[in-house]
Design a protein around this motif. Sequence first.
Motif, PDB file in Angstrom:
ATOM      1  N   CYS A   1       0.781  -1.163   0.003  1.00 47.00           N
ATOM      2  CA  CYS A   1       0.168   0.033   0.093  1.00 47.00           C
ATOM      3  C   CYS A   1       0.954   1.247  -0.040  1.00 47.00           C
ATOM      4  CB  CYS A   1      -0.901   0.069   1.293  1.00 47.00           C
ATOM      5  SG  CYS A   1      -2.506  -1.255   1.123  1.00 47.00           S
ATOM      6  N   ALA A   2       1.976   1.180   0.829  1.00 40.40           N
ATOM      7  CA  ALA A   2       2.996   2.277   0.802  1.00 40.40           C
ATOM      8  C   ALA A   2       3.335   2.531  -0.617  1.00 40.40           C
ATOM      9  CB  ALA A   2       3.795   2.064   2.013  1.00 40.40           C
ATOM     10  N   ALA A   3       3.956   1.421  -1.080  1.00 42.39           N
ATOM     11  CA  ALA A   3       4.455   1.566  -2.732  1.00 42.39           C
ATOM     12  C   ALA A   3       3.391   2.211  -3.524  1.00 42.39           C
ATOM     13  CB  ALA A   3       4.599  -0.100  -3.071  1.00 42.39           C
ATOM     14  N   LEU A   4       1.985   1.782  -3.538  1.00 46.86           N
ATOM     15  CA  LEU A   4       1.047   2.257  -4.499  1.00 46.86           C
ATOM     16  C   LEU A   4       0.990   3.705  -4.101  1.00 46.86           C
ATOM     17  CD1 LEU A   4      -1.410   2.034  -6.142  1.00 46.86           C
ATOM     18  CD2 LEU A   4      -2.624   1.438  -4.349  1.00 46.86           C
ATOM     19  N   VAL A   5       0.806   4.240  -3.013  1.00 49.35           N
ATOM     20  CA  VAL A   5       0.797   5.784  -2.603  1.00 49.35           C
ATOM     21  C   VAL A   5       1.806   6.269  -3.182  1.00 49.35           C
ATOM     22  CG1 VAL A   5       0.724   7.560  -0.805  1.00 49.35           C
ATOM     23  CG2 VAL A   5      -0.818   5.635  -0.788  1.00 49.35           C
ATOM     24  N   ALA A   6       3.240   5.735  -3.045  1.00 49.22           N
ATOM     25  CA  ALA A   6       4.461   6.442  -3.459  1.00 49.22           C
ATOM     26  C   ALA A   6       4.609   6.670  -5.025  1.00 49.22           C
ATOM     27  CB  ALA A   6       5.660   5.876  -2.995  1.00 49.22           C
ATOM     28  N   ALA A   7       3.917   5.429  -5.698  1.00 47.70           N
ATOM     29  CA  ALA A   7       3.883   5.323  -7.051  1.00 47.70           C
ATOM     30  C   ALA A   7       2.813   6.505  -7.891  1.00 47.70           C
ATOM     31  CB  ALA A   7       3.570   3.978  -7.887  1.00 47.70           C
ATOM     32  N   VAL A   8       1.797   6.631  -7.166  1.00 41.55           N
ATOM     33  CA  VAL A   8       0.773   7.433  -7.597  1.00 41.55           C
ATOM     34  C   VAL A   8       1.084   8.951  -7.483  1.00 41.55           C
ATOM     35  CG1 VAL A   8      -1.444   8.421  -7.050  1.00 41.55           C
ATOM     36  CG2 VAL A   8      -1.202   6.006  -6.927  1.00 41.55           C
ATOM     37  N   LEU A   9       2.002   9.435  -6.264  1.00 39.62           N
ATOM     38  CA  LEU A   9       2.370  10.725  -6.037  1.00 39.62           C
ATOM     39  C   LEU A   9       3.563  11.030  -6.906  1.00 39.62           C
ATOM     40  CD1 LEU A   9       2.268  10.929  -2.122  1.00 39.62           C
ATOM     41  CD2 LEU A   9       0.420  11.954  -4.020  1.00 39.62           C
ATOM     42  N   LEU A  10       4.386   9.976  -7.130  1.00 37.94           N
ATOM     43  CA  LEU A  10       5.425  10.450  -7.866  1.00 37.94           C
ATOM     44  C   LEU A  10       5.236  10.631  -9.419  1.00 37.94           C
ATOM     45  CD1 LEU A  10       8.387   8.159  -6.221  1.00 37.94           C
ATOM     46  CD2 LEU A  10       8.280  10.663  -6.480  1.00 37.94           C
ATOM     47  N   LYS A  11       4.244   9.804  -9.825  1.00 35.76           N
ATOM     48  CA  LYS A  11       3.801   9.689 -11.197  1.00 35.76           C
ATOM     49  C   LYS A  11       4.837   8.948 -12.117  1.00 35.76           C
ATOM     50  CE  LYS A  11       1.376  14.082 -11.332  1.00 35.76           C
ATOM     51  NZ  LYS A  11       1.446  14.316  -9.889  1.00 35.76           N
TER      52      LYS A  11
END
Length: 488
Positions: A182-192
């Motif tokens: 879940c942390a990876a998902l949030v990071a990937a979305v924010l980083l684009k």
Amino acid sequence: MSKNLTETEMDIEPETMTSDDATWILTASFVIFTMQTGFGLLESGAITKKNEVNIMMKNAADVILGGITYWMFGYGLQYGSGPGTNPFIGVGSFFLDSSQDEMGSVFATFIFQLSFATTATTIASGAMAERTDFNAYCIFSLVNTLTYCIPAGWLWGNHGFLKNLGAIDFAGSSGVHLLGGCAALVAAVLLKPRLRRYDNGTDPLPMGNPINALVGTFTLWWGWLVFNCGSTFGISNDKWHYAGRYFKNRKFELGDIINSILGGLVSITAGCAFLRPGEAIFIGAVGGLFVIIIQPMFDKIKIDDPVGAISVHGGGGFWGMVAVGLFTESDPLLYLSRGRKGLFKGGGFYLLGVQLLACLSICAWSIITTFFMLKGINVFRCIRMSPVEENLGADYVEHNIRHDCFQYEDMMEDLEKKGYHVPKRTDRVPPREEWDRYLVEKYIAGAADTTTQKPKIKPSEHDKLLDVLSNAKFSREPNRSRENCIIL
């Protein structure tokens, strides 16, 4: 602990850790730390060569910085039992120390859980690869202990509400992997996505070093055996029985093979102590297939995850928790399942419901805390590398490392012509093979001089050699074709 103790008595009179248990836990902890090597090799092999050193440095940061904060407050928030402790959070044992009477069990538990905490952070690093500022990532690694330690307390601390409801996560399908996914998902979305990642479609990009990725997978596989077996938290009395029940699974194509192996491992992590071999094979196989099916879905919505961390750890972790609620049998040895059975074993929906509640709670916590951490860090230090830095690669920009296959001067000239501000160029440090070739040539030239009775090397040339080494003035190889140095 006697098998005849009631559930209430078990909570009041926990079994004391023996010296054999502490040895088992410490040995497991040391092997689990080798998983950092596995994650580093896997992640560095899956991305482009110009960022491989950077991803290894991030794995080092996870252990160093995450280790410090877990000692400072992570262990206390997870296992603290002082005034103020409640079903949500532990209090006490900050800046961990212990008396001589308790130091064996306390420090053994600390080092074991520390290895879990650093693993949870490392999972997110894979999804952040090739576009994350290193300084910003170090701050994230330092504070991300908060994301891990509090849900870990819910699951494994005596105060934890999920533990007291009967949630079962024997070795971290949700507490480590789902949380990290879940942390990876949030990071990937924010980083684009990475620059131009989806310009030519959603197919996976070629691996920078498939050998590294495969070696990393085997290292993880080895570590995972200990990761799960070590979660018995000892080997005395009946505990060793649980360590012997573990199994794993694998399947198809290079990227798919790697992710399906890891997905299978994640999937049986929650219930590895309670599953029969045939059930473990089935659950691992379903987990492996599930992972490679959902990974393309993220690419279709342009969530760029270079190593598949979201699907492997998030998807596999969720399925692993659900599988416990379906297949678990009542535990006859130490009553770790508190007498409850899974749905397919005649236990009804209670355990499955608790497992889903655990997944929901941990997902929500991980998503919220990761979002605010990264947003907060971004205020002080931009978490996304600039386009110039991303084009040149983190190895060159952050660590002054040049790779043979990239012509950095040409790349910087191209970027300057396009109007980008290019950082000050560093002196070129040639590859080791150029220096070795130079020494060989000097040796051959010196040997030739002996045939004419000339000295092999003039005294003044000693100083020249030092200048050559420090200033890199010896000959370069002819420029390689730019076709092999495409800016990705």
